[in-house]
Scaffold this active site. Structure first.
Site, PDB file in Angstrom:
ATOM      1  N   GLY A  18       0.922  -1.087  -0.109  1.00  0.00           N
ATOM      2  CA  GLY A  18       0.037  -0.026   0.182  1.00  0.00           C
ATOM      3  C   GLY A  18       1.005   1.361  -0.059  1.00  0.00           C
ATOM      4  N   PRO A  20       2.042   4.886   1.283  1.00  0.00           N
ATOM      5  CA  PRO A  20       2.271   5.245   2.831  1.00  0.00           C
ATOM      6  C   PRO A  20       1.210   6.091   3.350  1.00  0.00           C
ATOM      7  CG  PRO A  20       4.175   6.279   1.323  1.00  0.00           C
ATOM      8  CD  PRO A  20       3.074   5.567   0.363  1.00  0.00           C
ATOM      9  N   ARG A  22      -1.284   4.394   4.791  1.00  0.00           N
ATOM     10  CA  ARG A  22      -2.575   3.702   4.661  1.00  0.00           C
ATOM     11  C   ARG A  22      -2.739   2.792   5.702  1.00  0.00           C
ATOM     12  NH1 ARG A  22      -1.703   7.531   0.892  1.00  0.00           N
ATOM     13  NH2 ARG A  22      -3.403   7.293  -0.943  1.00  0.00           N
ATOM     14  N   LYS A  24      -0.675   0.488   7.134  1.00  0.00           N
ATOM     15  CA  LYS A  24       0.082  -1.001   7.086  1.00  0.00           C
ATOM     16  C   LYS A  24       0.819  -1.151   8.437  1.00  0.00           C
ATOM     17  CE  LYS A  24       2.660   0.270   3.704  1.00  0.00           C
ATOM     18  NZ  LYS A  24       2.037   1.668   3.383  1.00  0.00           N
ATOM     19  N   ARG A  75      16.966   2.071  -1.360  1.00  0.00           N
ATOM     20  CA  ARG A  75      15.726   1.469  -0.683  1.00  0.00           C
ATOM     21  C   ARG A  75      15.663  -0.070  -0.786  1.00  0.00           C
ATOM     22  NH1 ARG A  75      11.125   3.225  -2.700  1.00  0.00           N
ATOM     23  NH2 ARG A  75      12.187   4.463  -4.668  1.00  0.00           N
ATOM     24  N   THR A 103       6.184  -0.845   1.760  1.00  0.00           N
ATOM     25  CA  THR A 103       5.005  -0.588   0.640  1.00  0.00           C
ATOM     26  C   THR A 103       4.783  -1.484  -0.433  1.00  0.00           C
ATOM     27  OG1 THR A 103       6.591   0.873  -0.415  1.00  0.00           O
ATOM     28  CG2 THR A 103       5.241   1.969   1.107  1.00  0.00           C
ATOM     29  N   ARG A 226     -13.219  -5.511  37.620  1.00  0.00           N
ATOM     30  CA  ARG A 226     -13.517  -6.636  38.212  1.00  0.00           C
ATOM     31  C   ARG A 226     -14.799  -6.618  38.868  1.00  0.00           C
ATOM     32  NH1 ARG A 226      -8.696  -9.087  41.751  1.00  0.00           N
ATOM     33  NH2 ARG A 226     -10.282 -10.759  42.369  1.00  0.00           N
ATOM     34  N   HIS A 227     -15.583  -7.510  39.408  1.00  0.00           N
ATOM     35  CA  HIS A 227     -16.675  -7.616  40.023  1.00  0.00           C
ATOM     36  C   HIS A 227     -16.383  -6.756  41.507  1.00  0.00           C
ATOM     37  CE1 HIS A 227     -14.916 -10.917  42.151  1.00  0.00           C
ATOM     38  NE2 HIS A 227     -14.899 -11.277  40.933  1.00  0.00           N
ATOM     39  N   ASN A 233     -14.407 -13.906  48.124  1.00  0.00           N
ATOM     40  CA  ASN A 233     -13.036 -12.859  48.168  1.00  0.00           C
ATOM     41  C   ASN A 233     -12.789 -12.712  49.653  1.00  0.00           C
ATOM     42  OD1 ASN A 233     -13.946 -11.024  45.165  1.00  0.00           O
ATOM     43  ND2 ASN A 233     -12.491 -12.674  45.217  1.00  0.00           N
ATOM     44  N   ARG A 277     -21.822 -12.362  40.890  1.00  0.00           N
ATOM     45  CA  ARG A 277     -20.852 -11.149  41.346  1.00  0.00           C
ATOM     46  C   ARG A 277     -20.928 -10.170  40.398  1.00  0.00           C
ATOM     47  NH1 ARG A 277     -18.006 -15.943  41.255  1.00  0.00           N
ATOM     48  NH2 ARG A 277     -15.710 -15.963  40.634  1.00  0.00           N
ATOM     49  N   GLU A 297     -15.525 -16.840  35.249  1.00  0.00           N
ATOM     50  CA  GLU A 297     -14.046 -17.069  35.660  1.00  0.00           C
ATOM     51  C   GLU A 297     -13.392 -18.341  35.329  1.00  0.00           C
ATOM     52  OE1 GLU A 297     -11.318 -15.809  36.292  1.00  0.00           O
ATOM     53  OE2 GLU A 297     -10.801 -15.207  38.140  1.00  0.00           O
ATOM     54  N   HIS A 362     -13.688 -11.138  35.970  1.00  0.00           N
ATOM     55  CA  HIS A 362     -13.057 -11.767  36.823  1.00  0.00           C
ATOM     56  C   HIS A 362     -11.579 -11.507  36.565  1.00  0.00           C
ATOM     57  CE1 HIS A 362     -17.012 -13.601  37.690  1.00  0.00           C
ATOM     58  NE2 HIS A 362     -16.935 -13.646  36.579  1.00  0.00           N
TER      59      HIS A 362
HETATM   60  P1  ATP Z   1       4.148   4.012   5.832  1.00  0.00           P
HETATM   61  O1  ATP Z   1       4.151   3.586   4.638  1.00  0.00           O
HETATM   62  O2  ATP Z   1       4.562   5.738   5.903  1.00  0.00           O
HETATM   63  O3  ATP Z   1       5.014   3.192   6.726  1.00  0.00           O
HETATM   64  P2  ATP Z   1       1.640   3.302   6.813  1.00  0.00           P
HETATM   65  O4  ATP Z   1       0.874   2.490   5.590  1.00  0.00           O
HETATM   66  O5  ATP Z   1       2.430   2.164   7.382  1.00  0.00           O
HETATM   67  O6  ATP Z   1       2.663   4.113   6.258  1.00  0.00           O
HETATM   68  P3  ATP Z   1       0.653   3.620   9.439  1.00  0.00           P
HETATM   69  O7  ATP Z   1       1.838   4.357   9.981  1.00  0.00           O
HETATM   70  O8  ATP Z   1       0.104   2.456   9.695  1.00  0.00           O
HETATM   71  O9  ATP Z   1       0.690   3.897   7.747  1.00  0.00           O
HETATM   72  O10 ATP Z   1      -0.429   4.815   9.590  1.00  0.00           O
HETATM   73  C1  ATP Z   1      -1.245   4.637  10.665  1.00  0.00           C
HETATM   74  C2  ATP Z   1      -2.672   5.319  10.593  1.00  0.00           C
HETATM   75  O11 ATP Z   1      -3.318   4.602   9.726  1.00  0.00           O
HETATM   76  C3  ATP Z   1      -3.309   5.455  12.008  1.00  0.00           C
HETATM   77  O12 ATP Z   1      -3.620   6.565  12.371  1.00  0.00           O
HETATM   78  C4  ATP Z   1      -4.802   4.582  11.650  1.00  0.00           C
HETATM   79  O13 ATP Z   1      -5.816   4.814  12.456  1.00  0.00           O
HETATM   80  C5  ATP Z   1      -4.778   4.654  10.277  1.00  0.00           C
HETATM   81  N1  ATP Z   1      -5.349   3.413   9.644  1.00  0.00           N
HETATM   82  C6  ATP Z   1      -5.592   2.021  10.171  1.00  0.00           C
HETATM   83  N2  ATP Z   1      -5.731   1.129   9.220  1.00  0.00           N
HETATM   84  C7  ATP Z   1      -6.236   1.948   8.133  1.00  0.00           C
HETATM   85  C8  ATP Z   1      -6.766   1.256   6.978  1.00  0.00           C
HETATM   86  N3  ATP Z   1      -7.261   0.284   6.572  1.00  0.00           N
HETATM   87  N4  ATP Z   1      -6.762   2.471   5.886  1.00  0.00           N
HETATM   88  C9  ATP Z   1      -6.368   3.680   6.265  1.00  0.00           C
HETATM   89  N5  ATP Z   1      -5.813   4.088   7.633  1.00  0.00           N
HETATM   90  C10 ATP Z   1      -5.643   3.273   8.291  1.00  0.00           C
HETATM   91  O1  F6P Z   2      -9.861 -14.975  43.979  1.00  0.00           O
HETATM   92  C1  F6P Z   2     -10.751 -14.637  42.779  1.00  0.00           C
HETATM   93  C2  F6P Z   2     -10.295 -15.219  41.413  1.00  0.00           C
HETATM   94  O2  F6P Z   2     -11.044 -14.497  40.561  1.00  0.00           O
HETATM   95  C3  F6P Z   2     -10.941 -16.845  41.705  1.00  0.00           C
HETATM   96  O3  F6P Z   2     -12.073 -17.197  41.498  1.00  0.00           O
HETATM   97  C4  F6P Z   2      -9.872 -17.324  40.605  1.00  0.00           C
HETATM   98  O4  F6P Z   2      -9.617 -19.057  40.620  1.00  0.00           O
HETATM   99  C5  F6P Z   2      -8.639 -16.572  40.906  1.00  0.00           C
HETATM  100  O5  F6P Z   2      -9.024 -15.284  41.164  1.00  0.00           O
HETATM  101  C6  F6P Z   2      -7.596 -16.409  39.671  1.00  0.00           C
HETATM  102  O6  F6P Z   2      -6.550 -15.988  40.025  1.00  0.00           O
HETATM  103  P1  F6P Z   2      -5.224 -16.846  40.047  1.00  0.00           P
HETATM  104  O7  F6P Z   2      -5.096 -17.591  38.779  1.00  0.00           O
HETATM  105  O8  F6P Z   2      -4.223 -16.038  40.196  1.00  0.00           O
HETATM  106  O9  F6P Z   2      -5.228 -18.038  41.050  1.00  0.00           O
END
Ligand code: ATP
Ligand code: F6P
Length: 431
Positions: A18, A20, A22, A24, A75, A103, A226-227, A233, A277, A297, A362
């Site tokens: 593409g 520049p 765009r 990418k 390039r 590009t 989280r809840h 808890n 929860r 969870e 969770h």
């Molecule tokens: P260059 O060739 O200069 O590296 P590029 O094509 O990689 O340019 P990016 O640097 O990725 O362009 O541009 C980022 C911007 O493009 C972001 O602001 C993003 O919101 C926007 N963007 C994301 N997807 C698209 C898309 N499908 N078409 C046009 N713009 C897009």
């Molecule tokens: O303790 C709260 C909780 O949401 C549990 O229900 C769950 O098993 C745990 O956390 C997950 O955390 P960890 O993977 O660190 O044990």
């Protein structure tokens, strides 16, 4: 253990195409984050980085003129170096998907890449981004290009904008859209208004296509919380389906104000799990709500309803195994974090389609969602600190996600259990 089995010795190069500005790099980074989260070994090869390293960042727009023979040669050299590094990375062993970000805007360049990939047994999928929306292109230039290292020595933003526009014009002179229908490709036209998909074959290619078809670039916030503190808890028990504690109830009452204070629009959707929860925590929120079973969870199997101390006493071997590899450890009759990532994949896909959203979830579930947005590796994922009574606002940016944490100032117990400093390996029992 890997999260997704891609089968055989698959090596896939996703080659961006593409003009520049765009999107990418944006697209390459999102695909990379998504596949890495699924457990795929992925790496981006950005030719711009090589070009800056080889020839300096501050090149005038004439460097990119296809009639500038010297510039063209330089390039091409950078493009080749990135390609060679990509092949070396594949040869080193476990590389699965490379994103070749340049590009690649002429048939000749794409043919060159294809021939070398064929020789190396690397499959190629082209991802072409086409956009003729002048307003969006200008926005992209302002959002990311004027602050790129290419313009760090340019003081006037307007000078940088004009130079970048000239650069686009140079590329436009030589640009050829993909027309060879023997190639595997997806064309994204004007950010989601149209897609053209051709010869998509493998599992990974179709995952990438489906993912790309769900992306949008409308600014938005994802709130996660989280809840409120639950009765379990307060007793140190894991799992279950207990009610909120009195403190947890206070959080449920405070949440509508906490969210509205930090919400930029009024259009919000609330997702909860199907457990009491989270439903009770979201009950007072005046927005449409959806309960997802996939947000329930982590299932602790035979350990459900026990405290960590009880688990250590009754299942010492399991307890040690979990500490040794928390991401992959699966509770007897229950789940691992690895299982959760797979369970949450459709949630992530739907999240990409949504605008402002709050997820009341969770601890383990929100760790997985947070890791996706913040691009955190699997070994760190189970130790992400997501405290109770804290609203986290995630804001997707062009090249990543920012986060802010808002504490409700309602006391709650701390359920975080850090990785013990020393663990004693024992053979896995139930992986
Ligand atoms: P260059 O060739 O200069 O590296 P590029 O094509 O990689 O340019 P990016 O640097 O990725 O362009 O541009 C980022 C911007 O493009 C972001 O602001 C993003 O919101 C926007 N963007 C994301 N997807 C698209 C898309 N499908 N078409 C046009 N713009 C897009
Ligand atoms: O303790 C709260 C909780 O949401 C549990 O229900 C769950 O098993 C745990 O956390 C997950 O955390 P960890 O993977 O660190 O044990």
């Amino acid at each position: 253990m890997k999260t997704v089995t891609v089968g055989g010795n698959l090596k896939l190069a996703c080659v961006m195409v593409g003009l520049p500005a765009r999107g990418k790099t944006f697209i390459a980074q999102k695909v990379s984050r998504y596949l890495r989260w699924l457990g795929i070994n992925i790496k981006i090869f950005n030719v711009g980085t090589y070009r800056r390293r080889d020839w300096g960042a501050s090149q005038p727009h004439s460097f990119f003129d296809p009639n500038n023979e010297e510039g063209k040669k330089q390039r091409e050299q950078s493009a080749w170096e990135a390609l060679e590094d990509m092949f070396q990375w594949f040869d080193e062993g476990s590389g699965e998907v490379a994103l070749y970000d340049a590009t690649n805007s002429t048939s000749e360049r794409r043919q060159f890449i294809l021939e070398h990939c064929n020789k190396k047994d690397v499959q190629v999928m082209f991802i072409e981004s086409i956009c003729d929306n002048e307003k969006l292109i200008l926005q992209n230039i302002m959002a990311v290009k004027t602050s790129s290292p290419d313009y760090s020595s340019v003081e006037e933003k307007q000078t940088a904008v004009q130079d970048f526009r000239n650069r686009i014009e140079h590329y436009a002179k030589a640009y050829e859209t993909i027309t060879d229908n023997e190639l595997t490709y997806i064309k994204l036209i004007n950010v989601g208004s149209k897609y053209i998909v051709n010869k998509i074959r493998g599992y990974l290619e179709s995952r990438v296509v489906y993912y790309l078809m769900n992306l949008h670039i409308i600014p938005r916030n994802i709130f996660i919380s989280r809840h409120g503190e639950s009765v379990y808890n307060t007793q140190g028990k894991i799992g279950g389906d207990s009610e909120l504690s009195p403190q947890g109830q206070l959080y449920a009452e405070a949440l509508p104000k906490l969210i509205s204070t930090h919400l930029k629009t009024q259009k919000l959707r609330v997702w909860t799990s199907t457990l009491r929860r989270t439903i009770a925590t979201g009950a007072k929120l005046p927005y449409p709500k959806l309960q997802w079973k996939s947000l329930d969870e982590l299932d602790a199997g035979v350990c459900d309803g026990l405290t960590y101390e009880e688990i250590a006493e009754r299942f010492p071997e399991d307890y040690a195994n979990r500490d040794n590899d928390k991401f992959n450890y699966r509770y007897r009759g229950g789940e691992s974090y690895h299982d959760l990532v797979l369970r949450l994949e459709p949630v992530i896909m739907e999240l990409e389609r949504q605008e402002d959203i709050v997820i009341i979830g969770h601890q383990a579930i929100l760790r997985c969602i947070y890791a996706y947005f913040m691009d955190l590796p699997q070994d760190r994922l189970p130790y992400i600190n997501i405290p109770l009574h804290t609203l986290i606002r995630l804001t997707p940016m062009p090249y990543g996600t920012t986060e802010e944490r808002f504490f409700a100032e309602i006391n709650a117990v701390d359920t975080f259990r850090p990785k013990p400093p020393q663990t004693h390996p024992s053979p896995p029992t139930n992986q």
